[in-house]
Structures are given as structure tokens and as C-alpha cells.
Write a protein that holds these residues in place. Structure first.
Motif, PDB file in Angstrom:
ATOM      1  N   UNK A 380       0.970  -1.192   0.055  1.00 47.50           N
ATOM      2  CA  UNK A 380       0.244  -0.048  -0.123  1.00 47.50           C
ATOM      3  C   UNK A 380       0.977   1.224  -0.058  1.00 47.50           C
ATOM      4  N   UNK A 381       0.669   2.175  -0.928  1.00 47.42           N
ATOM      5  CA  UNK A 381       1.604   3.166  -1.045  1.00 47.42           C
ATOM      6  C   UNK A 381       1.537   4.173   0.160  1.00 47.42           C
ATOM      7  N   UNK A 382       0.612   4.120   0.944  1.00 50.01           N
ATOM      8  CA  UNK A 382       0.540   5.067   2.184  1.00 50.01           C
ATOM      9  C   UNK A 382       0.343   3.838   3.227  1.00 50.01           C
ATOM     10  N   UNK A 383       1.539   3.240   3.556  1.00 45.88           N
ATOM     11  CA  UNK A 383       1.325   2.156   4.618  1.00 45.88           C
ATOM     12  C   UNK A 383       0.878   2.349   5.952  1.00 45.88           C
ATOM     13  N   UNK A 384       0.754   3.796   6.580  1.00 47.61           N
ATOM     14  CA  UNK A 384       0.553   4.184   7.882  1.00 47.61           C
ATOM     15  C   UNK A 384      -0.455   5.432   7.604  1.00 47.61           C
ATOM     16  N   UNK A 385      -1.885   5.079   7.911  1.00 46.24           N
ATOM     17  CA  UNK A 385      -2.731   6.059   7.685  1.00 46.24           C
ATOM     18  C   UNK A 385      -2.827   6.974   9.139  1.00 46.24           C
ATOM     19  N   UNK A 386      -2.604   8.260   8.946  1.00 37.92           N
ATOM     20  CA  UNK A 386      -2.441   8.939  10.475  1.00 37.92           C
ATOM     21  C   UNK A 386      -4.108   9.692  10.488  1.00 37.92           C
ATOM     22  N   UNK A 387      -4.629   9.438  11.576  1.00 37.79           N
ATOM     23  CA  UNK A 387      -5.708   9.994  12.134  1.00 37.79           C
ATOM     24  C   UNK A 387      -5.550  10.649  13.562  1.00 37.79           C
ATOM     25  N   UNK A 388      -6.500  11.280  13.799  1.00 38.33           N
ATOM     26  CA  UNK A 388      -6.593  11.903  15.392  1.00 38.33           C
ATOM     27  C   UNK A 388      -7.706  11.647  15.937  1.00 38.33           C
ATOM     28  N   UNK A 389      -7.983  11.301  17.318  1.00 33.78           N
ATOM     29  CA  UNK A 389      -9.103  11.213  17.899  1.00 33.78           C
ATOM     30  C   UNK A 389      -9.865  12.615  18.302  1.00 33.78           C
ATOM     31  N   UNK A 390     -11.156  12.965  17.962  1.00 36.32           N
ATOM     32  CA  UNK A 390     -11.642  14.120  17.962  1.00 36.32           C
ATOM     33  C   UNK A 390     -12.195  14.077  19.728  1.00 36.32           C
ATOM     34  N   UNK A 391     -12.383  13.000  20.281  1.00 32.26           N
ATOM     35  CA  UNK A 391     -12.816  13.143  21.672  1.00 32.26           C
ATOM     36  C   UNK A 391     -12.495  11.770  22.288  1.00 32.26           C
ATOM     37  N   UNK A 392     -12.657  11.737  23.810  1.00 27.72           N
ATOM     38  CA  UNK A 392     -12.257  10.471  24.508  1.00 27.72           C
ATOM     39  C   UNK A 392     -13.312   9.527  23.922  1.00 27.72           C
ATOM     40  N   UNK A 393     -12.545   8.142  23.669  1.00 26.12           N
ATOM     41  CA  UNK A 393     -13.436   7.192  23.029  1.00 26.12           C
ATOM     42  C   UNK A 393     -12.957   5.835  23.439  1.00 26.12           C
ATOM     43  N   UNK A 394     -13.712   4.784  23.375  1.00 22.67           N
ATOM     44  CA  UNK A 394     -13.472   3.388  23.801  1.00 22.67           C
ATOM     45  C   UNK A 394     -13.537   2.435  22.434  1.00 22.67           C
ATOM     46  N   UNK A 395     -12.422   1.674  22.265  1.00 26.28           N
ATOM     47  CA  UNK A 395     -12.312   0.873  21.136  1.00 26.28           C
ATOM     48  C   UNK A 395     -11.970  -0.435  21.770  1.00 26.28           C
ATOM     49  N   UNK A 396     -12.838  -1.486  21.583  1.00 26.18           N
ATOM     50  CA  UNK A 396     -12.434  -2.863  22.028  1.00 26.18           C
ATOM     51  C   UNK A 396     -12.109  -2.951  23.349  1.00 26.18           C
ATOM     52  N   UNK A 397     -12.817  -2.103  24.381  1.00 28.01           N
ATOM     53  CA  UNK A 397     -12.655  -2.239  25.857  1.00 28.01           C
ATOM     54  C   UNK A 397     -11.328  -1.458  26.348  1.00 28.01           C
ATOM     55  N   UNK A 398     -10.670  -0.505  25.332  1.00 34.24           N
ATOM     56  CA  UNK A 398      -9.628   0.119  25.713  1.00 34.24           C
ATOM     57  C   UNK A 398      -9.982   1.673  25.697  1.00 34.24           C
ATOM     58  N   UNK A 399      -9.375   2.519  26.514  1.00 31.53           N
ATOM     59  CA  UNK A 399      -9.728   3.850  26.295  1.00 31.53           C
ATOM     60  C   UNK A 399      -8.567   4.616  25.521  1.00 31.53           C
ATOM     61  N   UNK A 400      -9.417   5.376  24.682  1.00 31.86           N
ATOM     62  CA  UNK A 400      -8.546   6.397  23.890  1.00 31.86           C
ATOM     63  C   UNK A 400      -8.963   7.765  23.918  1.00 31.86           C
ATOM     64  N   UNK A 401      -7.707   8.492  24.809  1.00 34.37           N
ATOM     65  CA  UNK A 401      -8.204   9.778  24.707  1.00 34.37           C
ATOM     66  C   UNK A 401      -8.215  10.502  23.657  1.00 34.37           C
ATOM     67  N   UNK A 402      -8.893  11.894  23.885  1.00 33.64           N
ATOM     68  CA  UNK A 402      -8.918  12.742  22.801  1.00 33.64           C
ATOM     69  C   UNK A 402      -7.530  13.132  22.290  1.00 33.64           C
ATOM     70  N   UNK A 403      -7.556  13.617  21.058  1.00 31.60           N
ATOM     71  CA  UNK A 403      -6.115  14.278  20.621  1.00 31.60           C
ATOM     72  C   UNK A 403      -5.062  13.313  20.662  1.00 31.60           C
ATOM     73  N   UNK A 404      -5.378  11.923  20.589  1.00 32.48           N
ATOM     74  CA  UNK A 404      -4.546  10.918  20.584  1.00 32.48           C
ATOM     75  C   UNK A 404      -4.011  10.774  18.867  1.00 32.48           C
ATOM     76  N   UNK A 405      -3.188  10.119  18.687  1.00 31.27           N
ATOM     77  CA  UNK A 405      -2.642  10.077  17.219  1.00 31.27           C
ATOM     78  C   UNK A 405      -2.937   8.453  17.016  1.00 31.27           C
ATOM     79  N   UNK A 406      -3.578   8.169  15.711  1.00 32.73           N
ATOM     80  CA  UNK A 406      -4.115   6.694  15.843  1.00 32.73           C
ATOM     81  C   UNK A 406      -3.424   6.445  14.322  1.00 32.73           C
TER      82      UNK A 406
END
Ligand code: HEM
Length: 524
Positions: A380-406
Motif C-alpha cells: 500500500x503506497x500509504x502504509x500508515x494512515x494517520x488519524x487523530x481522535x476528536x474526543x475520548x473514546x472506547x475501542x475494543x474495551x480500551x480507552x483512547x483519549x481525545x487528541x491521540x494520534x492513531x
């Protein structure tokens, strides 16, 4: 004296970090953070930063799982490496992850996020996206598609002129895709200035990738320890000087049919991307969406800075992505002679040896299309897609704080063994024809094991244009020539390593020897 300052800065960083973390930790008590490699106090995992490539992150995922956590200074980074977690992030919680993380260099060079790629999710981004999808990158804008056909023709002619000699395919296809995007963006009149523009792009690329302490300790943003500020200012000034002239010439010479005072079909044919965008020039809500200018009252109005920033999106989004895929596809086919034989046989059956490939042939080239998919799965020409969390969130039972880099590791996902089987690392295009799990997959992002163009809100708006350039160029190169490695190299000796940057091109440029294979003239 210098030592004294270093100690003072270190103490300052330590105290500030502890305060920020103790404030945040109260909220973090509710859910666990995903696992991840342990880091040092304050700096976290920053010591391993230069290793955080798609390959190393895939390796870490084998130990820590499909969602793991790193800390770089004050920045929380979460890495997604499996299709099911990618679906959680890009579909189930897509709105919570629809921002992009932007460091100092990206912010400054995009005129404070005046483009689409770095704009925060919101009304400004939505309107920019609509403009790009409906007009600037649209199938209806003929000039882009004409530029693809013309540039492919001219590349085939130059390869024919070097028949029997070694051709550097990497350089060849990079200049092909550069010419396509340059012409689609600015029209035919400015092609002589391309070298100057290329050096501006190269400096932008270096600055995007350079380390800036303030990106990881925002309260140190005012410090310019790396002396980056001057380079940023110079790079943007060079871009201004280059594109302002082009925009002004477009404004002063609008492509209007003087008889009817409107755009006739013939004029439409000649419209480039700048022409499309100057229709929207006006007094506006200035350029960037920044972090707060996200409440556009009326229809979209663009400034010159918006136009410049979108042109850079096209240049960065549409040049190396397409070029590296063509080079990887040729390399994989040369390394796998049986697949090369099969795809060239299909070209003979569908197109015949008496003419070149036409646009209308592409949909009939079923095995060829599988080769394109298999290349984009493995590379894939862009191997890592960069996103940022807009708010606190739960994914698969884990906590992802707002403004984290994903980071979504499309490279790891394309090689996920549960999704692709034990031969996930092998180039086997026929899997897209015969394997039950792979045969119905398309590029639209609905199948999370296959997301070379992303999925959801921030997925690639240039997919159609990118695929058109890719398929037309690759099919023509495969149809018009047979390709061999320079003597005495064997296919099994071909180096398949990559390098990590904004994209992941081959580490060693592909060099191959073309031999014409059509009965008709290639030059026409
Ligand atoms: C083989 C060709 C291409 C591939 C594989 C590709 C892939 C991607 C990927 C993976 C993303 C990020 C998705 C995400 O973060 O979720 C993206 C975004 C983007 N691409 Fe492409 N791309 C290609 C060609 C193009 C072309 C030709 C253009 C422009 C004409 C383009 C313009 C963009 C832009 C502007 C974005 C940012 C969209 C946003 O943030 O809203 N791409 N692309």
C-alpha cells in the motif's frame, strides 16, 4: 552555561509532564489503555522513534496485539494492525477518529490547514471535499484524463527508444506520474518550470518528515531548537513565488469562450485544476480551518492559500502513490514469471498484438486487475494512515483519549494471516479470482482487510483518478514490452525491500530491459 540551561529545560519538561499526566490519569482510571512496549519516564518511547516504520510496528503488533499503545513525550499514539480494529476505528467510531494529527511543519506548510488532507473534520473540510470530489478530481474534468493518456503515450515512446538497454523504471514512472499531476493541476503552459517545482516539493517532503520537539511537548512549541523556522519560511516563500504567478495568469486569462461569454465544451476540455478552483475565489473566511474556523456560514469561498494548499495535496497525494505502485507491480511480475506470462497472455487475448491498450479494454483485463489489487495489498503506497481522535473514546474495551494520534497500519492489515491465509506475504494475484475470502473484494473500503485507499470519511478522494493513471500506465507498459532483468541478474535475486517516508517506495530502484512485442508501431 550551556549545561545550566540544559538542566533547567529538563527540569521544566519533567514538572510539566508530571502535572499534565496526573491531571489526565483521573479520567484514565475508568478503562485500561491498550498494552504496549514500556517507555522511559517523561519521554516514553521516543528513543525508538526512528524505528517506528510500518514493518517495525507490524512486528510490535505480533507481541502486543491489533491495538497497542506508545507514548511519545506527551503524545499518546495508538497503532491499529488488524482488520477488525480498523473497522472499529474507521467505521463504528469513524466520526471520533476523523481528524488528522498535524505537526508544526505540516501546519505551516499547509497555510494553517488550508488544504483538505490536514483540515479538521467539520464544515470547512466537508465543503473542500465536495469541491474536490465533484469538480477538481472528478471524472467529468476531461483535462486530467487526457493528460494521463498523453503522458502514457509519451512514456511508451521514450521506452521504445531505449529498447534493449537498461531502463531505470523507478525514475521513468516517477517522472510519468509527476507530469500527469503537474499538467492536470496547471495545464500545459507551465511544463518548462517543472524542475523548480520538484525541488520545492522535495524540501516540503524533508520538512514534513523532520523531527520537531514541540510536536511531542507542545508547551515547548515556541523553542526552535532544530532551527526549523527559517527553513519553513523559505520553503513556503518559494512555493508562493512559484504558484502565485500561475494563479495570477489563470485569473487574468480565464478560459471563457469570448463569443458566448461562457465556458464552451472546447474550453471545458482545456480546464485544469487551478481553473476549476479560481471559480471559487472570493473574499472569505481566510484560508485555513485552523482549529476553530470551522463554522462556514455560506457557500465555500477559496483564497489563494487554499488553492496552493490543495495543489500540494494533489502533488503529494497523487504522484508517488501511483508511481510507486507501478514500479512495485512491475517488480513483482518480473519476480514471478508465471504471473507475468499469464497477464501478458491475457493482454494478447483481449487487445491483440496489433494495437495498444484502450481505456475500454481495462475492464475486460480480469487477471491484470487482480495483479493491481495484489500489488496494492502487499505494497500500500500509504502504509500508515494517520488519524487523530476528536474526543475520548472506547475501542475494543480500551480507552483512547481525545487528541491521540492513531496510526492504521494498512501494510500489516494487508498481510494479516487470519484474513489472507498462510501465504499472506506471497504475491499471488489469482487469490482475488479463486479464493473465497478475496474474490469479491473491491477498493471502496467496505472490506477492512483490504484498505489501500483507506475507508470512510477520510478515505482517498483521488481514487478514481489514481486508479485510472495506474491501470492505463501499467497495462500499456506490460502490453507494449517484455521486461527482463539486466544480465546476469535472476528474478529470484531482485531486492524487494522498501523505505519508509510519506510513502513506502522500493529501497532499490527497479532497472529492467524492455523489448517491444507489438506487430504495429509503438511510436504512433
Ligand atoms: C494509487 C493511488 C492512491 C492511493 C493508494 C491513495 C491512498 C490514499 C490513502 C490511504 C489516503 C488516506 C486515507 C485515510 O487516512 O483514511 C489518501 C488520502 C488522500 N488522497 Fe489518495 N491515494 C492515491 C491517489 C491519489 C490521487 C491521484 C489524489 C489526487 C488527485 C489523492 C488525493 C488524496 C487526498 C487529498 C487525501 C486526503 C483526504 C482527506 O484527508 O480528506 N490520492 N489517499
Amino acid at each position: 552555561m550551556e549545561e545550566y540551561w540544559n538542566i533547567l529545560i529538563f527540569l521544566f519538561i519533567s514538572v510539566a509532564t508530571l502535572i499534565v499526566f496526573s491531571l489526565r490519569s483521573r479520567r484514565w482510571k475508568r478503562l485500561p489503555m491498550p498494552p504496549g512496549p514500556s517507555g522511559y519516564p517523561i519521554i516514553g518511547n521516543m528513543m525508538t522513534m526512528n524505528k517506528l516504520t510500518h514493518r517495525h510496528l507490524a512486528h510490535l503488533a505480533q507481541r502486543y496485539g491489533g491495538l497497542f499503545h506508545l507514548r511519545l513525550g506527551l503524545l499518546n499514539v495508538f497503532v491499529v494492525s488488524t482488520p477488525d480494529i480498523a473497522q472499529q476505528v474507521l467505521q463504528v467510531h469513524d466520526k471520533s477518529f476523523a481528524n488528522r494529527p498535524v505537526g508544526k511543519a505540516m501546519r505551516y506548510l499547509s497555510y494553517d490547514r488550508a488544504n483538505m488532507a490536514f483540515a479538521n473534520y467539520g464544515p470547512f473540510w466537508r465543503q473542500m471535499r465536495k469541491l474536490c470530489v465533484m469538480r477538481v478530481f472528478s471524472r467529468k474534468r476531461t483535462e486530467s484524463w487526457v493528460s494521463v493518456r498523453d503522458e502514457v503515450e509519451s512514456t511508451v515512446r521514450s521506452v521504445a527508444a531505449e529498447a534493449g538497454q537498461s531502463v531505470n523504471i523507478g525514475e521513468l514512472v516517477f517522472s510519468l506520474t509527476m507530469n500527469i499531476t503537474f499538467r492536470a493541476a496547471f495545464g500545459t503552459t507551465f511544463t518548462s518550470n517543472q524542475d523548480r517545482f520538484l525541488s520545492i516539493l522535495q524540501e516540503f517532503s524533508k520538512l514534513f518528515g523532520s523531527f520537531n520537539l514541540g510536536d511531542f511537548f507542545p508547551f515547548l512549541g515556541w523553542l526552535d531548537l532544530q532551527g526549523m523556522d527559517d527553513r519553513l519560511r523559505n520553503a513556503r516563500r518559494d512555493l508562493d513565488r512559484f504558484i502565485d504567478v500561475i494563479i495570477d495568469r489563470h485569473i487574468n486569462n480565464p478560459k471563457i469562450d469570448s463569443n458566448s461569454n461562457s465556458k464552451s465544451d472546447a474550453y471545458e476540455l482545456d480546464m485544469d485544476m487551478v481553473d476549476d478552483m479560481i471559480d471559487f475565489l472570493g473574499e472569505s473566511t481566510d484560508a485555513g480551518d485552523g482549529d476553530n474556523n470551522n463554522n462556514l456560514p455560506g457557500p465555500l469561498r477559496l483564497t489563494k492559500n487554499n488553492i496552493k494548499a490543495i495543489i500540494m495535496d494533489v502533488m503529494f497525494g497523487g504522484t508517488e502513490t501511483v508511481g510507486s505502485t507501478i514500479e512495485w507491480a512491475l517488480a513483482e511480475l518480473i519476480k514471478n514469471p508465471e504471473d507475468m506470462r499469464r497477464v501478458q497472455e491475457e493482454l494478447v487475448n483481449v487487445v491483440g498484438l496489433n494495437r495498444k491498450v484502450n481505456e475500454s479494454d481495462i475492464n475486460k483485463l480480469l487477471f491484470f486487475k487482480c495483479c493491481v489489487k495484489e500489488t496494492l495489498r502487499l505494497h500500500p503506497p500509504i502504509p500508515l494512515m494517520l488519524h487523530e481522535s476528536t474526543k475520548d473514546c472506547e475501542v475494543s474495551g480500551y480507552f483512547i483519549p481525545a487528541k491521540s494520534r492513531v496510526m492504521i497500519n494498512a501494510w500489516a492489515i494487508g498481510r494479516d494471516k487470519p484474513a489472507w491465509g498462510h501465504d499472506a506475504d506471497t504475491f499471488r494475484p489469482s487469490r482475488f479470482m479463486v479464493d473465497e475470502k478475496a474474490s469479491g473484494l473491491d477498493f471502496r473500503g467496505g472490506f477492512f482487510q483490504f484498505i489501500p485507499f483507506g475507508s470512510g470519511r477520510r478515505s482517498c478522494p483521488g481514487m478514481q483518478l489514481g486508479l485510472y493513471g495506474l491501470e492505463m500506465s501499467l497495462s500499456q507498459l506490460l502490453h507494449c514490452f517484455t521486461w527482463n532483468l539486466p544480465h546476469p541478474m535472476k528474478p529470484s535475486e531482485l531486492d524487494m525491500g522498501d523505505v519508509f517516508g510519506l510513502t513506502a517506495p522500493r529501497a532499490v530502484r527497479l532497472v529492467a530491459v524492455p523489448t517491444p512485442r507489438l506487430n504495429c508501431s509503438i511510436i504512433s
